[in-house]
Write an enzyme that holds these catalytic residues in place. Sequence first.
Site, PDB file in Angstrom:
ATOM      1  N   HIS A 110       0.839  -1.201   0.000  1.00 16.58           N
ATOM      2  CA  HIS A 110       0.000   0.000   0.000  1.00 16.58           C
ATOM      3  C   HIS A 110       0.874   1.251   0.000  1.00 16.58           C
ATOM      4  O   HIS A 110       2.095   1.167   0.073  1.00 16.58           O
ATOM      5  CB  HIS A 110      -0.981  -0.007   1.176  1.00 16.58           C
ATOM      6  CG  HIS A 110      -0.357  -0.012   2.532  1.00 16.58           C
ATOM      7  ND1 HIS A 110       0.372  -1.067   3.024  1.00 16.58           N
ATOM      8  CD2 HIS A 110      -0.362   0.922   3.530  1.00 16.58           C
ATOM      9  CE1 HIS A 110       0.787  -0.802   4.250  1.00 16.58           C
ATOM     10  NE2 HIS A 110       0.364   0.402   4.577  1.00 16.58           N
ATOM     11  N   HIS A 112       1.352   3.915   2.026  1.00 12.40           N
ATOM     12  CA  HIS A 112       1.937   4.603   3.169  1.00 12.40           C
ATOM     13  C   HIS A 112       3.454   4.600   3.069  1.00 12.40           C
ATOM     14  O   HIS A 112       4.073   3.612   2.703  1.00 12.40           O
ATOM     15  CB  HIS A 112       1.479   3.953   4.483  1.00 12.40           C
ATOM     16  CG  HIS A 112       0.019   4.118   4.742  1.00 12.40           C
ATOM     17  ND1 HIS A 112      -0.689   3.293   5.593  1.00 12.40           N
ATOM     18  CD2 HIS A 112      -0.887   5.014   4.262  1.00 12.40           C
ATOM     19  CE1 HIS A 112      -1.959   3.673   5.621  1.00 12.40           C
ATOM     20  NE2 HIS A 112      -2.097   4.716   4.819  1.00 12.40           N
ATOM     21  N   ASP A 114       5.853   4.379   5.084  1.00 13.62           N
ATOM     22  CA  ASP A 114       6.644   3.383   5.806  1.00 13.62           C
ATOM     23  C   ASP A 114       6.627   2.021   5.115  1.00 13.62           C
ATOM     24  O   ASP A 114       7.256   1.070   5.596  1.00 13.62           O
ATOM     25  CB  ASP A 114       6.203   3.269   7.268  1.00 13.62           C
ATOM     26  CG  ASP A 114       4.778   2.775   7.446  1.00 13.62           C
ATOM     27  OD1 ASP A 114       3.923   3.123   6.602  1.00 13.62           O
ATOM     28  OD2 ASP A 114       4.504   2.062   8.427  1.00 13.62           O
ATOM     29  N   HIS A 115       5.932   1.935   3.973  1.00 25.29           N
ATOM     30  CA  HIS A 115       5.952   0.731   3.156  1.00 25.29           C
ATOM     31  C   HIS A 115       6.427   1.008   1.729  1.00 25.29           C
ATOM     32  O   HIS A 115       6.872   0.081   1.050  1.00 25.29           O
ATOM     33  CB  HIS A 115       4.558   0.093   3.116  1.00 25.29           C
ATOM     34  CG  HIS A 115       4.115  -0.448   4.435  1.00 25.29           C
ATOM     35  ND1 HIS A 115       4.134  -1.794   4.745  1.00 25.29           N
ATOM     36  CD2 HIS A 115       3.664   0.178   5.549  1.00 25.29           C
ATOM     37  CE1 HIS A 115       3.707  -1.963   5.991  1.00 25.29           C
ATOM     38  NE2 HIS A 115       3.415  -0.782   6.497  1.00 25.29           N
ATOM     39  N   HIS A 167      -7.517  -1.064   5.290  1.00 28.15           N
ATOM     40  CA  HIS A 167      -6.459  -0.196   5.812  1.00 28.15           C
ATOM     41  C   HIS A 167      -6.256   0.971   4.849  1.00 28.15           C
ATOM     42  O   HIS A 167      -6.179   2.130   5.265  1.00 28.15           O
ATOM     43  CB  HIS A 167      -5.176  -1.000   5.987  1.00 28.15           C
ATOM     44  CG  HIS A 167      -4.064  -0.231   6.637  1.00 28.15           C
ATOM     45  ND1 HIS A 167      -4.123   0.186   7.950  1.00 28.15           N
ATOM     46  CD2 HIS A 167      -2.871   0.204   6.157  1.00 28.15           C
ATOM     47  CE1 HIS A 167      -3.014   0.840   8.251  1.00 28.15           C
ATOM     48  NE2 HIS A 167      -2.246   0.866   7.178  1.00 28.15           N
ATOM     49  N   ASP A 191      -0.110  -4.247   6.110  1.00 26.26           N
ATOM     50  CA  ASP A 191      -0.815  -3.768   7.304  1.00 26.26           C
ATOM     51  C   ASP A 191      -2.227  -4.321   7.396  1.00 26.26           C
ATOM     52  O   ASP A 191      -3.072  -3.763   8.095  1.00 26.26           O
ATOM     53  CB  ASP A 191      -0.856  -2.234   7.319  1.00 26.26           C
ATOM     54  CG  ASP A 191       0.437  -1.629   7.836  1.00 26.26           C
ATOM     55  OD1 ASP A 191       1.368  -2.397   8.154  1.00 26.26           O
ATOM     56  OD2 ASP A 191       0.537  -0.395   7.897  1.00 26.26           O
ATOM     57  N   HIS A 229       4.835  -5.351  10.434  1.00 28.46           N
ATOM     58  CA  HIS A 229       5.315  -4.710  11.665  1.00 28.46           C
ATOM     59  C   HIS A 229       5.584  -5.737  12.749  1.00 28.46           C
ATOM     60  O   HIS A 229       4.983  -6.821  12.767  1.00 28.46           O
ATOM     61  CB  HIS A 229       4.278  -3.708  12.199  1.00 28.46           C
ATOM     62  CG  HIS A 229       4.110  -2.485  11.361  1.00 28.46           C
ATOM     63  ND1 HIS A 229       4.820  -1.326  11.559  1.00 28.46           N
ATOM     64  CD2 HIS A 229       3.287  -2.244  10.302  1.00 28.46           C
ATOM     65  CE1 HIS A 229       4.452  -0.410  10.674  1.00 28.46           C
ATOM     66  NE2 HIS A 229       3.524  -0.955   9.892  1.00 28.46           N
TER      67      HIS A 229
END
Length: 323
Positions: A110, A112, A114-115, A167, A191, A229
């Site tokens: 996705h 975001h 942090d990905h 998400h 996520d 995570h």
Amino acid sequence: MEMRTSICLYPWNLEERYSLYTRTWLGYLFYRQQLRRARNRYPKGHSKTQPRLFNGVKVLPIPVLSDNYSYLIIDTQAGLAVAVDPSDPRAVQATIEKERVNLVAILCTHKHWDHSGGNRDLSRRHRDCRVYGSPQDGIPYLTHPLCHQDVVSVGRLQIRALATPGHTQGHLVYLLDGEPYKGPSCLFSGDLLFLSGCGRTFEGTAETMLSSLDTVLDLGDDTLLWPGHEYAEENLGFAGVVEPENLARERKMQWVQRQRMERKSTCPSTLGEERAYNPFLRTHCLALQEALGPGPGSTSDDGCSRAQLLEELRRLKDMHKSK
């Protein structure tokens, strides 16, 4: 992406912070701040990880940021690699060089940061590298859009994209088929699903997220779960609140606590394990429905009541986390 803290985003509520993170340049600046802090705090990564090798296919978890995992999936015979959610391009590149492989694809679950934050640097460095993901999600540097059930083939690797919105609108998980190498299938869940937990529903409803989790429930018990995570200890603590007599959860918690005392990674688990203790995969269980459900008359086949139960679990989890 949990939106835990930020100097830039702190004054607003969660919905406003999420909008700033995903729709403005502040989100990218926040990601860069996270990256710098994590590199300084964890120069060798937040957790100690172990690769898994299956008849010429290698899966390497790469600890990045403060609690994220990226992954490198390698066809060892062909020397070809696929990166999943490479948020720190420096850490992923170091692993590529250590393994002496050629990066040919990035699978992004996705949008975001942090990905997806490493997509630009890695795709520029590896000119033949393709960036896969959902066209609905605004993934940076996307070159090859994927839809539900599309398959990405790299050497012996056969990786199927499964649409799991909730998400984010375009969230995908990736299922590495174990049949070509006679090993377990591997689910890279981003996520959507964690060990004993699931992601927040930022862009959907409880019904949407329930449907996505049910997509995962249809997979085999021996499927290995590789989450986005390291949330295992916190998630199992919450699971103990809602199902205090669940012995499978207690056994897993004891193992996880031993792992985390030595800063060892807790992934992978299996979907069979998750069915036994992950409350977000147990909304069909009568005991959980009676403890937390919307009221008398609900049944395990009642989709509406299961969605309500999932929504209540999420609310309680957020409250548990804030304590």
